[in-house]
Design a protein around this motif. Structure first.
Motif, PDB file in Angstrom:
ATOM      1  N   ARG A 119       0.827  -1.226   0.000  1.00  0.00           N
ATOM      2  CA  ARG A 119       0.000   0.000   0.000  1.00  0.00           C
ATOM      3  C   ARG A 119       0.854   1.267   0.000  1.00  0.00           C
ATOM      4  O   ARG A 119       0.435   2.303  -0.502  1.00  0.00           O
ATOM      5  N   ARG A 120       2.022   1.181   0.607  1.00  0.00           N
ATOM      6  CA  ARG A 120       2.886   2.358   0.731  1.00  0.00           C
ATOM      7  C   ARG A 120       3.898   2.459  -0.410  1.00  0.00           C
ATOM      8  O   ARG A 120       4.721   3.386  -0.420  1.00  0.00           O
ATOM      9  N   GLY A 121       3.888   1.475  -1.317  1.00  0.00           N
ATOM     10  CA  GLY A 121       4.850   1.484  -2.422  1.00  0.00           C
ATOM     11  C   GLY A 121       6.266   1.151  -1.970  1.00  0.00           C
ATOM     12  O   GLY A 121       7.243   1.633  -2.547  1.00  0.00           O
ATOM     13  N   ILE A 122       6.373   0.314  -0.938  1.00  0.00           N
ATOM     14  CA  ILE A 122       7.687  -0.064  -0.397  1.00  0.00           C
ATOM     15  C   ILE A 122       7.851  -1.580  -0.515  1.00  0.00           C
ATOM     16  O   ILE A 122       7.010  -2.338  -0.021  1.00  0.00           O
ATOM     17  N   SER A 123       8.936  -1.998  -1.144  1.00  0.00           N
ATOM     18  CA  SER A 123       9.144  -3.446  -1.314  1.00  0.00           C
ATOM     19  C   SER A 123      10.354  -3.960  -0.538  1.00  0.00           C
ATOM     20  O   SER A 123      10.635  -5.147  -0.542  1.00  0.00           O
ATOM     21  N   ASP A 124      11.073  -3.057   0.140  1.00  0.00           N
ATOM     22  CA  ASP A 124      12.210  -3.475   0.969  1.00  0.00           C
ATOM     23  C   ASP A 124      11.803  -3.457   2.440  1.00  0.00           C
ATOM     24  O   ASP A 124      11.520  -2.394   3.000  1.00  0.00           O
ATOM     25  N   LEU A 125      11.775  -4.644   3.046  1.00  0.00           N
ATOM     26  CA  LEU A 125      11.469  -4.770   4.467  1.00  0.00           C
ATOM     27  C   LEU A 125      12.761  -5.049   5.227  1.00  0.00           C
ATOM     28  O   LEU A 125      13.680  -5.670   4.682  1.00  0.00           O
ATOM     29  N   VAL A 126      12.827  -4.580   6.465  1.00  0.00           N
ATOM     30  CA  VAL A 126      14.018  -4.813   7.286  1.00  0.00           C
ATOM     31  C   VAL A 126      13.561  -5.395   8.625  1.00  0.00           C
ATOM     32  O   VAL A 126      12.686  -4.819   9.285  1.00  0.00           O
ATOM     33  N   GLY A 127      14.137  -6.539   9.007  1.00  0.00           N
ATOM     34  CA  GLY A 127      13.743  -7.186  10.259  1.00  0.00           C
ATOM     35  C   GLY A 127      14.943  -7.646  11.060  1.00  0.00           C
ATOM     36  O   GLY A 127      16.012  -7.925  10.515  1.00  0.00           O
ATOM     37  N   GLY A 128      14.771  -7.758  12.358  1.00  0.00           N
ATOM     38  CA  GLY A 128      15.880  -8.100  13.255  1.00  0.00           C
ATOM     39  C   GLY A 128      16.066  -9.585  13.504  1.00  0.00           C
ATOM     40  O   GLY A 128      16.736  -9.969  14.458  1.00  0.00           O
ATOM     41  N   MET A 129      15.483 -10.431  12.639  1.00  0.00           N
ATOM     42  CA  MET A 129      15.630 -11.874  12.857  1.00  0.00           C
ATOM     43  C   MET A 129      17.108 -12.260  12.851  1.00  0.00           C
ATOM     44  O   MET A 129      17.899 -11.705  12.090  1.00  0.00           O
ATOM     45  N   CYS A 130      17.428 -13.225  13.687  1.00  0.00           N
ATOM     46  CA  CYS A 130      18.836 -13.571  13.892  1.00  0.00           C
ATOM     47  C   CYS A 130      18.954 -15.050  14.207  1.00  0.00           C
ATOM     48  O   CYS A 130      18.238 -15.556  15.070  1.00  0.00           O
ATOM     49  N   GLU A 131      19.849 -15.713  13.511  1.00  0.00           N
ATOM     50  CA  GLU A 131      20.073 -17.141  13.761  1.00  0.00           C
ATOM     51  C   GLU A 131      21.180 -17.373  14.767  1.00  0.00           C
ATOM     52  O   GLU A 131      21.338 -18.467  15.282  1.00  0.00           O
ATOM     53  N   THR A 132      21.987 -16.346  15.042  1.00  0.00           N
ATOM     54  CA  THR A 132      23.235 -16.559  15.763  1.00  0.00           C
ATOM     55  C   THR A 132      23.025 -16.794  17.255  1.00  0.00           C
ATOM     56  O   THR A 132      23.417 -17.822  17.786  1.00  0.00           O
ATOM     57  N   ASP A 133      22.380 -15.863  17.921  1.00  0.00           N
ATOM     58  CA  ASP A 133      22.163 -15.951  19.366  1.00  0.00           C
ATOM     59  C   ASP A 133      20.739 -16.372  19.672  1.00  0.00           C
ATOM     60  O   ASP A 133      20.280 -16.221  20.782  1.00  0.00           O
ATOM     61  N   PHE A 134      20.021 -16.856  18.661  1.00  0.00           N
ATOM     62  CA  PHE A 134      18.582 -17.004  18.837  1.00  0.00           C
ATOM     63  C   PHE A 134      18.244 -18.125  19.811  1.00  0.00           C
ATOM     64  O   PHE A 134      19.078 -18.905  20.235  1.00  0.00           O
ATOM     65  N   SER A 135      16.984 -18.175  20.182  1.00  0.00           N
ATOM     66  CA  SER A 135      16.556 -19.135  21.195  1.00  0.00           C
ATOM     67  C   SER A 135      16.042 -20.414  20.550  1.00  0.00           C
ATOM     68  O   SER A 135      15.308 -21.160  21.167  1.00  0.00           O
ATOM     69  N   GLY A 136      16.391 -20.638  19.300  1.00  0.00           N
ATOM     70  CA  GLY A 136      15.919 -21.820  18.599  1.00  0.00           C
ATOM     71  C   GLY A 136      14.596 -21.604  17.890  1.00  0.00           C
ATOM     72  O   GLY A 136      13.988 -22.546  17.400  1.00  0.00           O
ATOM     73  N   TYR A 137      14.145 -20.332  17.846  1.00  0.00           N
ATOM     74  CA  TYR A 137      12.874 -20.056  17.180  1.00  0.00           C
ATOM     75  C   TYR A 137      12.999 -20.385  15.680  1.00  0.00           C
ATOM     76  O   TYR A 137      13.807 -19.767  14.976  1.00  0.00           O
TER      77      TYR A 137
END
Ligand code: ZN
Length: 230
Positions: A119-137
Motif C-alpha cells: 500500500r505504501r509502495g515499499i518493497s524493501d522490508l528490514v527485520g531483526g531476525m537472527c540465527e546466531t544468538d537465537f533461542s531456537g525459534y
C-alpha cells in the motif's frame, strides 16, 4: 536515487539497530510495530520514545524517518499459549522450544508488513531476525525468512526483499554495529530507551532496562559485557 524501506520496529534493541541500519542506507524509512496482545506493554511504549530521540538526536536521519504504523495482530493473543501472551512460565517446552515461542509470529509480521508495504509502495522490508544468538525459534531462521519473502513476492506479484542485517552476528556484534552506525550516542540511546525484557521489567542496569534474569535480559547483558570488553 530515492529508495524506501519499511522496518519492523518493536522498540527493542535489535529492531532499533535495524532501524539505524536502514536509515544509513535508504532515503526514506517507515516503521511498523505490531500489537499482538503481548503481556507487557513496555516494549510498545518505548517505540515513540525511541523514534523521537532518533529524530532529535540524529539530524542526518531525522529527515529520512517517515511514517510510523502500529498494526493490531491480536489473533496471536487469541491463539495464546505462549509466555509472551499468557501467564505461562518461561521455560523449555516439551517441543524443545522455549515457552516464549509464539507460533507463526514472524511469518505473520512479515506478511502484514509486506501488505502494508504494498500500500505504501515499499518493497524493501528490514527485520531483526537472527540465527546466531537465537533461542531456537524456527521463524528466525534465514531459510524461513527468505522462503516467506519468496511466498510474499508471489502472492503480491511484486518483489518483496527482506533485509536481516543481524542474521549472522551475535549480541556483542549488534552493539558494535550500533556504535558503527550511530556512535556512542546510539549505544546510549539503546541502553536508555529500548526494552527487550520478557518480564517487561524496567529496572536500570549498565546494559539497559530489564529484570536481568529472563533469557532475553541474560543475552542482552552478556552481549553488552562482551562488547565493552572487546
Ligand atoms: Zn528480563
Amino acid at each position: 536515487m530515492s529508495s524506501s524501506a519499511l522496518v519492523l520496529f518493536s522498540g527493542g534493541q535489535d529492531s532499533t539497530v535495524c532501524l539505524a541500519w536502514a536509515l544509513s542506507r535508504f532515503t526514506c524509512v517507515e516503521t511498523v510495530g505490531f500489537d499482538y496482545g503481548q503481556r507487557h506493554a513496555a516494549e510498545l511504549a518505548a517505540r515513540p520514545v525511541v523514534l523521537e530521540k532518533l529524530r532529535t538526536g540524529f539530524p542526518q536521519w531525522a529527515e529520512k524517518l517517515g511514517a510510523d504504523h502500529l498494526l493490531p495482530l491480536d489473533t496471536l493473543k487469541a491463539i495464546g499459549g505462549s509466555a509472551l501472551t499468557d501467564a505461562v512460565a518461561i521455560e523449555m517446552g516439551a517441543n524443545g522450544l522455549p515457552t516464549t515461542f509464539v507460533p507463526g509470529r514472524n511469518v505473520m509480521f512479515l506478511t502484514a508488513a509486506a501488505a502494508l508495504g504494498y500500500r505504501r509502495g515499499i518493497s524493501d522490508l528490514v527485520g531483526g531476525m537472527c540465527e546466531t544468538d537465537f533461542s531456537g525459534y524456527p521463524d528466525c531462521r534465514d531459510e524461513t525468512v527468505q522462503a516467506t519473502a519468496r511466498a510474499l513476492s508471489l502472492g503480491l506479484a511484486r518483489d518483496v526483499t527482506v533485509h536481516t542485517p543481524l542474521m549472522w552476528i551475535d549480541k556483542a556484534a549488534t552493539w558494535k554495529l550500533a556504535e558503527e552506525l550511530g556512535g556512542s550516542e546510539l549505544v546510549d540511546l539503546i541502553v536508555a530507551e529500548t526494552v527487550t525484557c520478557y518480564e517487561g521489567d524496567t529496572s536500570p542496569h549498565d546494559w539497559g532496562h530489564g529484570c536481568g534474569k529472563c533469557p532475553s535480559c541474560v543475552l542482552r547483558a552478556s552481549g553488552y559485557k562482551k562488547y565493552r570488553a572487546a
